[in-house]
Design a protein around this motif. Structure first.
Motif, PDB file in Angstrom:
ATOM      1  N   LEU A   1       0.827  -1.220   0.000  1.00 13.80           N
ATOM      2  CA  LEU A   1       0.000   0.000   0.000  1.00 13.80           C
ATOM      3  C   LEU A   1       0.858   1.265   0.000  1.00 13.80           C
ATOM      4  O   LEU A   1       0.538   2.237  -0.691  1.00 13.80           O
ATOM      5  CB  LEU A   1      -0.931   0.024   1.218  1.00 13.80           C
ATOM      6  CG  LEU A   1      -2.107  -0.946   1.219  1.00 13.80           C
ATOM      7  CD1 LEU A   1      -2.880  -0.857   2.535  1.00 13.80           C
ATOM      8  CD2 LEU A   1      -3.055  -0.669   0.057  1.00 13.80           C
TER       9      LEU A   1
ATOM     10  N   PHE B   1       1.114   2.173  -3.862  1.00 13.63           N
ATOM     11  CA  PHE B   1      -0.015   3.083  -4.113  1.00 13.63           C
ATOM     12  C   PHE B   1       0.145   4.470  -3.475  1.00 13.63           C
ATOM     13  O   PHE B   1      -0.686   5.344  -3.705  1.00 13.63           O
ATOM     14  CB  PHE B   1      -1.309   2.455  -3.574  1.00 13.63           C
ATOM     15  CG  PHE B   1      -1.737   1.233  -4.332  1.00 13.63           C
ATOM     16  CD1 PHE B   1      -2.423   1.336  -5.535  1.00 13.63           C
ATOM     17  CD2 PHE B   1      -1.447  -0.023  -3.835  1.00 13.63           C
ATOM     18  CE1 PHE B   1      -2.809   0.207  -6.217  1.00 13.63           C
ATOM     19  CE2 PHE B   1      -1.830  -1.163  -4.528  1.00 13.63           C
ATOM     20  CZ  PHE B   1      -2.507  -1.051  -5.723  1.00 13.63           C
ATOM     21  N   GLY B   2       1.154   4.666  -2.662  1.00 19.59           N
ATOM     22  CA  GLY B   2       1.349   5.972  -2.027  1.00 19.59           C
ATOM     23  C   GLY B   2       0.376   6.241  -0.886  1.00 19.59           C
ATOM     24  O   GLY B   2       0.151   7.393  -0.520  1.00 19.59           O
ATOM     25  N   VAL B   3      -0.186   5.175  -0.307  1.00 21.44           N
ATOM     26  CA  VAL B   3      -1.095   5.338   0.833  1.00 21.44           C
ATOM     27  C   VAL B   3      -0.252   5.725   2.066  1.00 21.44           C
ATOM     28  O   VAL B   3       0.804   5.120   2.292  1.00 21.44           O
ATOM     29  CB  VAL B   3      -1.867   4.014   1.101  1.00 21.44           C
ATOM     30  CG1 VAL B   3      -2.664   4.087   2.393  1.00 21.44           C
ATOM     31  CG2 VAL B   3      -2.773   3.688  -0.071  1.00 21.44           C
ATOM     32  N   PRO B   4      -0.665   6.723   2.878  1.00 14.94           N
ATOM     33  CA  PRO B   4       0.102   7.074   4.084  1.00 14.94           C
ATOM     34  C   PRO B   4       0.283   5.857   4.993  1.00 14.94           C
ATOM     35  O   PRO B   4      -0.652   5.051   5.132  1.00 14.94           O
ATOM     36  CB  PRO B   4      -0.775   8.133   4.766  1.00 14.94           C
ATOM     37  CG  PRO B   4      -1.639   8.687   3.684  1.00 14.94           C
ATOM     38  CD  PRO B   4      -1.864   7.579   2.709  1.00 14.94           C
TER      39      PRO B   4
ATOM     40  N   VAL C   1      -2.378   4.955   7.625  1.00 11.76           N
ATOM     41  CA  VAL C   1      -3.617   4.419   7.034  1.00 11.76           C
ATOM     42  C   VAL C   1      -3.397   2.960   6.612  1.00 11.76           C
ATOM     43  O   VAL C   1      -4.269   2.099   6.810  1.00 11.76           O
ATOM     44  CB  VAL C   1      -4.064   5.285   5.830  1.00 11.76           C
ATOM     45  CG1 VAL C   1      -5.301   4.702   5.162  1.00 11.76           C
ATOM     46  CG2 VAL C   1      -4.320   6.719   6.270  1.00 11.76           C
TER      47      VAL C   1
ATOM     48  N   SER D   1      -9.252   4.031   6.949  1.00  8.00           N
ATOM     49  CA  SER D   1     -10.049   4.507   5.824  1.00  8.00           C
ATOM     50  C   SER D   1     -10.885   3.355   5.288  1.00  8.00           C
ATOM     51  O   SER D   1     -10.345   2.288   4.970  1.00  8.00           O
ATOM     52  CB  SER D   1      -9.109   5.032   4.729  1.00  8.00           C
ATOM     53  OG  SER D   1      -9.795   5.105   3.510  1.00  8.00           O
TER      54      SER D   1
ATOM     55  N   ILE E   1     -12.305   2.963   2.447  1.00  8.51           N
ATOM     56  CA  ILE E   1     -12.015   2.557   1.062  1.00  8.51           C
ATOM     57  C   ILE E   1     -10.717   1.750   0.952  1.00  8.51           C
ATOM     58  O   ILE E   1     -10.519   1.036  -0.029  1.00  8.51           O
ATOM     59  CB  ILE E   1     -11.955   3.770   0.093  1.00  8.51           C
ATOM     60  CG1 ILE E   1     -10.854   4.739   0.508  1.00  8.51           C
ATOM     61  CG2 ILE E   1     -13.283   4.452  -0.065  1.00  8.51           C
ATOM     62  CD1 ILE E   1     -10.390   5.560  -0.666  1.00  8.51           C
ATOM     63  N   VAL E   2      -9.848   1.844   1.951  1.00  3.98           N
ATOM     64  CA  VAL E   2      -8.628   1.024   1.943  1.00  3.98           C
ATOM     65  C   VAL E   2      -8.860  -0.245   2.780  1.00  3.98           C
ATOM     66  O   VAL E   2      -8.613  -1.360   2.312  1.00  3.98           O
ATOM     67  CB  VAL E   2      -7.416   1.819   2.500  1.00  3.98           C
ATOM     68  CG1 VAL E   2      -6.164   0.958   2.474  1.00  3.98           C
ATOM     69  CG2 VAL E   2      -7.195   3.092   1.696  1.00  3.98           C
TER      70      VAL E   2
END
Lengths: 273, 132
Positions: free
Chosen positions: A33, A37-40, A43, A221, A223-224
């Motif tokens: 992730l 995908f660049g997800v923090p 998160v 989140s 959506i994640v």
């Protein structure tokens, strides 16, 4: 819609691969992730913790019913793992995301290499310590030729190691099953089958403690975490079945190489100016 | 050599009921999340916008649990997914409560104390999350 399908597919592969390695899906989800995908990272860790709860609930139900899980040992050690998980979750909120990424990279490489070690069954020559006697932790599990009795020792050592395992789980969003099994198997001299089953049972509560902090703090989140939990749970279920049926040595080695490469990339990125 | 089953009256109960609690919670949670994901496929706009924000480093937007959980009555995907995540997180916690009740029934004070400590720590987790 491509992102939803991709996220589901990647989570499925992470759950499947994690089950084959015996490490759980979380250890693959966070790097995928964040790097992919660049997800923090906070998160990603929140999503991973929820997926760890899902895989634990699915796997541990069967072990409890079959009698491999020692519930008294699990409850005793959960005091330490849940406390550790709280401490780890708090630390994640206090230190920089780069520091979390660096620690994750190192733990990932160590866990991947540790999964290759050859394990052995403990003998029955274990003398229970005072804690074990007081808490009546000894038990038995079903073997091929009837029940196999065992005793438990070095409970304070196990509690200390479980505190570290819990902190690792809360800090990095992983089940830390490898650490828990090592603490029971090598530290408290429990048989490997009982250690694995009891660790699986405890992982759910440990991860749920961390997940609660992330959920209430707003670091989860939908959506994640939704697609990740769904994909990892299905992947882990099928991966667990494949582990029982097939000779997975080769695929395990491939996954270990992939994990080591990912861990090096996480360390490299965390050190970039 | 202690004998797990015979000396601990709580053991057969926990072995029978715990798997039901864990499997039941997992099935309900996965059904809610699965339904939410299906609704996102039918209404992809919201997912795409939020996904773009998250993957560019944005923090998840703040939400009210009460409002989100009520939104399932309007078939809102995010409400279903959050409901599923809440059920999922509550599943192992239900298992701890079950253990506490079973040990209390067996009058095993030491283990009532230990399960009580785990429950207290889980309550502290919620407090820590609120503090941030």
């Amino acid at each position: 819609m491509l992102s939803l399908v991709t996220l589901l597919a990647i989570s499925f592969v992470a759950g499947y691969g994690g089950a084959l390695l015996g490490l759980g899906g979380g250890i693959l989800i966070v790097p995928v992730l964040t790097l992919g995908f660049g997800v923090p990272i906070r998160v990603a860790i929140g999503a991973s913790l929820v997926s760890v709860v899902a895989t634990s609930a699915g796997a541990s139900a069967a072990f409890v019913r079959e009698g491999f899980t020692n519930i008294r040992v699990a409850i005793t050690l959960e005091v330490a793992t849940v406390l550790g998980s709280l401490i780890g979750s708090l630390i994640t909120g206090l230190i920089s995301p780069r520091a979390v990424q660096l620690i994750f990279g190192v733990v990932l490489a160590a866990s991947a290499l540790a999964s290759l070690r050859i394990r052995h069954e403990e003998g029955s020559d274990v003398t229970p310590d005072a804690w074990s006697k007081r808490l009546q932790l000894g038990g038995w599990y079903p073997g091929k030729e009837g029940r196999i009795d065992y005793e438990v020792t070095r409970v304070p050592l196990g509690m200390g190691l479980m505190l570290v395992a819990g902190a690792t789980s809360g800090l990095l969003g992983i089940g830390a099953g490898a650490l828990k099994v090592a603490a029971m198997d090598l530290g408290m001299r429990l048989p490997l089958k009982v250690s694995s089953a009891t660790s699986n049972f405890m992982i759910g509560v440990t991860a749920a403690a961390g997940a609660l902090v992330y959920l209430v703090r707003g670091d989860v989140s939908a959506i994640v975490a939704g697609p990740v939990a769904f994909g990892v749970a299905i992947g882990a279920t099928l991966g667990g079945r494949a582990l029982v049926k097939a000779d997975t040595r080769r695929i395990r080695k491939i996954f270990v190489v992939v994990l080591v490469v990912i861990s090096l990339e996480m360390v490299r990125r965390s050190l970039l100016p | 050599m202690s004998v797990f089953n015979e000396s601990h009256p709580e053991d057969p109960v926990l072995r029978r009921v715990t798997p039901l609690v864990l499997r039941g919670g997992l099935i309900v949670a996965m059904s809610c999340i699965g339904l939410g994901l299906f609704l996102w496929v039918l209404q992809p706009g919201e997912f795409a916008i939020q996904w773009r924000a998250i993957t560019t480093g944005a923090h998840p937007e703040a939400f009210s649990w009460r409002q989100e959980l009520w939104s399932v009555t309007r078939l809102r995907p995010r409400g279903f997914v959050l409901l599923g995540l809440a059920v999922l997180t509550a599943t192992p916690l239900s298992r701890v409560l079950l253990c506490a009740a079973t040990f209390a029934r067996a009058r095993d004070r030491l283990f009532v104390l230990l399960t009580g400590a785990v429950i207290a720590l889980l309550a502290v987790a919620i407090l820590f999350g609120k503090i941030g």
